[in-house]
Design an enzyme around this catalytic site. Structure first.
Site, mmCIF file in Angstrom:
data_model
loop_
_atom_site.group_PDB
_atom_site.id
_atom_site.type_symbol
_atom_site.label_atom_id
_atom_site.label_comp_id
_atom_site.label_asym_id
_atom_site.label_seq_id
_atom_site.Cartn_x
_atom_site.Cartn_y
_atom_site.Cartn_z
ATOM 1 C CG ASP A 58 28.605 -90.891 32.037
ATOM 2 O OD1 ASP A 58 29.288 -91.352 32.962
ATOM 3 O OD2 ASP A 58 28.129 -89.736 32.054
ATOM 4 C CG HIS A 60 24.321 -90.070 29.165
ATOM 5 N ND1 HIS A 60 23.400 -89.646 30.108
ATOM 6 C CD2 HIS A 60 25.532 -89.592 29.574
ATOM 7 C CE1 HIS A 60 24.030 -88.942 31.039
ATOM 8 N NE2 HIS A 60 25.309 -88.906 30.755
ATOM 9 C CG ASP A 86 25.286 -89.898 34.377
ATOM 10 O OD1 ASP A 86 24.651 -89.926 35.453
ATOM 11 O OD2 ASP A 86 25.891 -88.880 33.979
ATOM 12 C CG ASN A 118 25.371 -86.156 36.934
ATOM 13 O OD1 ASN A 118 25.989 -87.094 36.424
ATOM 14 N ND2 ASN A 118 25.105 -85.045 36.280
ATOM 15 C CG HIS A 119 22.197 -87.511 33.815
ATOM 16 N ND1 HIS A 119 21.325 -86.659 33.174
ATOM 17 C CD2 HIS A 119 23.427 -86.956 33.691
ATOM 18 C CE1 HIS A 119 22.006 -85.640 32.666
ATOM 19 N NE2 HIS A 119 23.285 -85.794 32.961
ATOM 20 C CG HIS A 168 28.633 -90.518 37.806
ATOM 21 N ND1 HIS A 168 28.469 -91.268 36.660
ATOM 22 C CD2 HIS A 168 28.368 -89.237 37.462
ATOM 23 C CE1 HIS A 168 28.124 -90.463 35.671
ATOM 24 N NE2 HIS A 168 28.056 -89.233 36.118
ATOM 25 C CG HIS A 249 30.419 -86.553 35.982
ATOM 26 N ND1 HIS A 249 29.089 -86.370 35.686
ATOM 27 C CD2 HIS A 249 30.777 -85.491 36.756
ATOM 28 C CE1 HIS A 249 28.674 -85.244 36.264
ATOM 29 N NE2 HIS A 249 29.666 -84.693 36.910
HETATM 30 MN MN LIG Z 1 27.397 -87.579 34.791
#
Ligand SMILES: [Mn+2]
Length: 298
Positions: A58, A60, A86, A118-119, A168, A249
């Site tokens: 990730d 982000h 992500d 999932n993002h 992920h 994740h």
């Molecule tokens: Mn995630």
């Protein structure tokens, strides 16, 4: 075609992304999409002897972490770089991080790979920042459909050298899932994804491992999301003829974390994700033709 020097400039000077007009953004996204569309849901990559693949967790929106990772990649020169998704939501430079990853994919399509987290979904973007940032910058919310369409083309899993599965979140409850998607290209399933595959994709993006658990149980993360224990993990890996799982994740204060007798490696590549008062190092996985190792890189 975007010209390459423009993309190189974006990678080197991501602050220029703040001035990127919508037409140029759409051009870059369409070009990335056309590359992803030719990939399968399940990528299969072969690392050559004495070569390595760097697996990145990730990000982000943490541009500082991404830049430092890219500097390390420049120095170490791995054969493949695989992002586990992500890239957006939460951090300060989400669009910058996404565009850098897409620019790298366009410039080096057989070296840089991206999987869907999932993002990389509109629903999450609406709650965790990217949708708002995008609409503030590009003024009209209907323009976000180019991002939604991009997400639908991103692969969800990769197998490296027939032994290391990368994704992920985690394994799905359907043990046949990888066999079912093995020959599918995203463009083939885009319009009418069967429910069985939809559920598998969702669980791959969301599920978490849990020490001490037997089987699958429901997760606090939400309906349809599961925790998986060591027994089902081992069964899944055996049935699919795999040795290691590398996933992201979850952010751990110590950096990377091994689960399940050293067969599942969890990484996370945004440093100090929860702020400096709850520090975590950025971690990656390094895979060569027969081993997997975790590394806290800064
Ligand atoms: Mn995630």
């Amino acid at each position: 075609m975007s010209d390459n020097s423009f993309l190189q400039t974006l990678i080197k000077n991501p602050e220029k992304i703040a001035d990127l007009g919508f037409d140029k953004l759409r051009e870059i996204i369409n070009e990335a999409k056309s590359i992803f569309k030719e990939e399968k849901l399940l990528l299969e990559l072969n690392i050559e002897e004495n070569q390595e693949a760097y697996i990145i967790g990730d990000i982000h929106g943490n541009l500082n972490s991404l830049k430092r990772i890219l500097n390390i990649i420049k120095k170490e020169n791995p054969q493949f770089i695989l992002f586990l998704g992500d890239i957006v939501d939460r951090g300060q430079f989400q669009l910058e991080c996404l565009l850098i990853v897409l620019a790298l994919k366009i410039l080096y399509p057989n070296r840089y790979y991206l999987l869907r987290g999932n993002h990389e979904t509109v629903e999450m973007n609406k709650s965790y920042g990217f949708y708002t940032i995008f609409n503030q910058k590009y003024a009209r919310s209907d323009r976000f459909s180019i991002i939604r369409d991009l997400y639908k083309t991103i692969p969800i899993s990769a197998i490296l050298n027939d032994f290391a599965l990368c994704l992920h979140g985690g394994i799905p409850e359907n043990f046949e899932f990888l066999t079912e998607i093995r020959e599918l290209q995203l463009k083939e399933v885009k319009k009418n994804i069967p429910d069985s595959i939809k559920e598998g994709i969702y669980q791959i993006m969301w599920n978490d491992p849990k020490q001490g658990l037997t089987g699958f149980t429901g997760s606090f993360r939400g309906p349809g999301i599961k925790f998986y224990g060591q027994d089902v993990f081992e069964d899944f890996m055996e049935q699919n003829d795999l040795l290691y799982l590398v996933r992201s994740h979850e952010c751990f204060p110590e950096g990377y974390r091994w689960f399940f007798k050293g067969k599942l490696l969890s990484i996370f590549s945004s440093k100090n994700y929860r702020g400096e008062s709850m520090p975590n190092p950025a971690s990656i996985a390094i895979i060569n033709d027969n081993t997997v190792r975790g590394k806290n890189i800064f």
